[in-house]
Design an enzyme around this catalytic site. Structure first.
Site, PDB file in Angstrom:
ATOM      1  N   GLU A  47       0.839  -1.204   0.000  1.00 39.98           N
ATOM      2  CA  GLU A  47       0.000   0.000   0.000  1.00 39.98           C
ATOM      3  C   GLU A  47       0.874   1.254   0.000  1.00 39.98           C
ATOM      4  O   GLU A  47       0.606   2.214  -0.741  1.00 39.98           O
ATOM      5  CB  GLU A  47      -0.904  -0.009   1.233  1.00 39.98           C
ATOM      6  N   ASP A  51       0.744   3.862  -3.093  1.00 41.17           N
ATOM      7  CA  ASP A  51       0.400   5.268  -2.872  1.00 41.17           C
ATOM      8  C   ASP A  51       1.398   6.176  -3.572  1.00 41.17           C
ATOM      9  O   ASP A  51       1.025   7.171  -4.208  1.00 41.17           O
ATOM     10  CB  ASP A  51       0.366   5.559  -1.369  1.00 41.17           C
ATOM     11  N   ASP A 120      -7.155   1.225   0.567  1.00 43.52           N
ATOM     12  CA  ASP A 120      -5.813   0.667   0.797  1.00 43.52           C
ATOM     13  C   ASP A 120      -5.545  -0.509  -0.146  1.00 43.52           C
ATOM     14  O   ASP A 120      -4.419  -0.686  -0.626  1.00 43.52           O
ATOM     15  CB  ASP A 120      -5.679   0.193   2.244  1.00 43.52           C
ATOM     16  N   GLU A 123      -4.447   0.690  -3.594  1.00 42.71           N
ATOM     17  CA  GLU A 123      -3.047   1.123  -3.576  1.00 42.71           C
ATOM     18  C   GLU A 123      -2.105  -0.069  -3.480  1.00 42.71           C
ATOM     19  O   GLU A 123      -1.050  -0.094  -4.133  1.00 42.71           O
ATOM     20  CB  GLU A 123      -2.808   2.083  -2.409  1.00 42.71           C
TER      21      GLU A 123
END
Length: 237
Positions: A47, A51, A120, A123
């Site tokens: 994650e 991101d 989440d 990502e």
């Protein structure tokens, strides 16, 4: 994971070489914690990576598409596009919510529909795709899945669930609505908050988020969903 692999291939033309990465991306911490003896990896590190690559690609897209917009406007647009609610919507659009592995408690509490978890997850998938196939494949995936929706303006506005809940409840008379933080977990740079919404001092729902405000919005969203299913909070004493 076999069904997920078929969905990825037929819908997006993606075939993972490292299937362990894909499985990790779809493994929530709650599932890993319930199977500690198996030493299962969860998706938090992916994650983090996802991101970063998402921010890069969306920043590049906005920089190119809007050559005359100042930095402040571009930052605001990016924050709207990559917000938690948006990313959760993309997870649902890709049917990712069907494949995430959750612990029994998280599953029972509605985690499969929680924006925090699904955002989440999106990502984490990007992070796994980056490691497996490189940044250009991530870019192609986002251009196929995310950018067309952004250009339609489908993700430019954040729905204010707290205001919607207040308007709905107060239509039935004067009520008191409070939001209380009941849990705070994680390190300083990656806090996770759990907030409970109370109506006339009675608990109605709980929500989670990376900030208190996001957790409050999540709690209000879940409360609205309960009310839509016919929960009569006004009969409580």
């Amino acid at each position: 994971m076999e069904k997920l692999e078929k969905v990825l291939y037929h819908a997006f033309g993606i075939h993972f070489t490292n299937k362990a990465l894909l499985e990790t991306a779809f493994t929530h911490t709650s599932y890993a914690n319930e199977h500690r003896l198996l030493n299962i990896s969860h998706n938090e590190r992916l994650e983090f990576l996802g991101d970063a690559v998402l921010q890069l690609i969306i920043s590049e897209y906005l920089f190119t598409k809007y050559p005359h917009k100042p930095e402040g406007d571009l930052s605001k647009m990016r924050s709207m596009i990559v917000r938690e609610e948006s990313l959760a919507g993309f997870s649902r659009y890709c049917s990712f919510d069907e494949f995430i592995k959750l612990g029994k408690g998280e599953e029972k509490s509605g985690g499969r529909n929680r924006d925090t978890i699904l955002g989440d997850l999106f990502e984490a998938f990007l992070g796994a795709l980056l490691l497996d196939q490189g940044v250009e494949q991530v870019r192609q995936f986002l251009e196929q899945v995310m950018i067309p929706q952004v250009e339609k303006g489908n993700y430019e506005r954040v729905k204010d669930y707290k205001t919607s809940l207040q308007e709905l409840l107060q239509a039935h008379g004067d009520v008191t609505i409070d939001y209380q933080v009941i849990a705070e977990e994680g390190p300083a740079h990656a806090k996770a908050f759990t907030v409970e919404v109370l109506v006339n001092q009675e608990p109605l729902s709980q929500g989670q988020g990376r900030s208190k405000k996001l957790a409050e919005q999540d709690a209000a969203k879940i409360a609205l969903a309960k009310l839509e299913r016919g929960l009569d909070v006004f009969k409580r004493n």
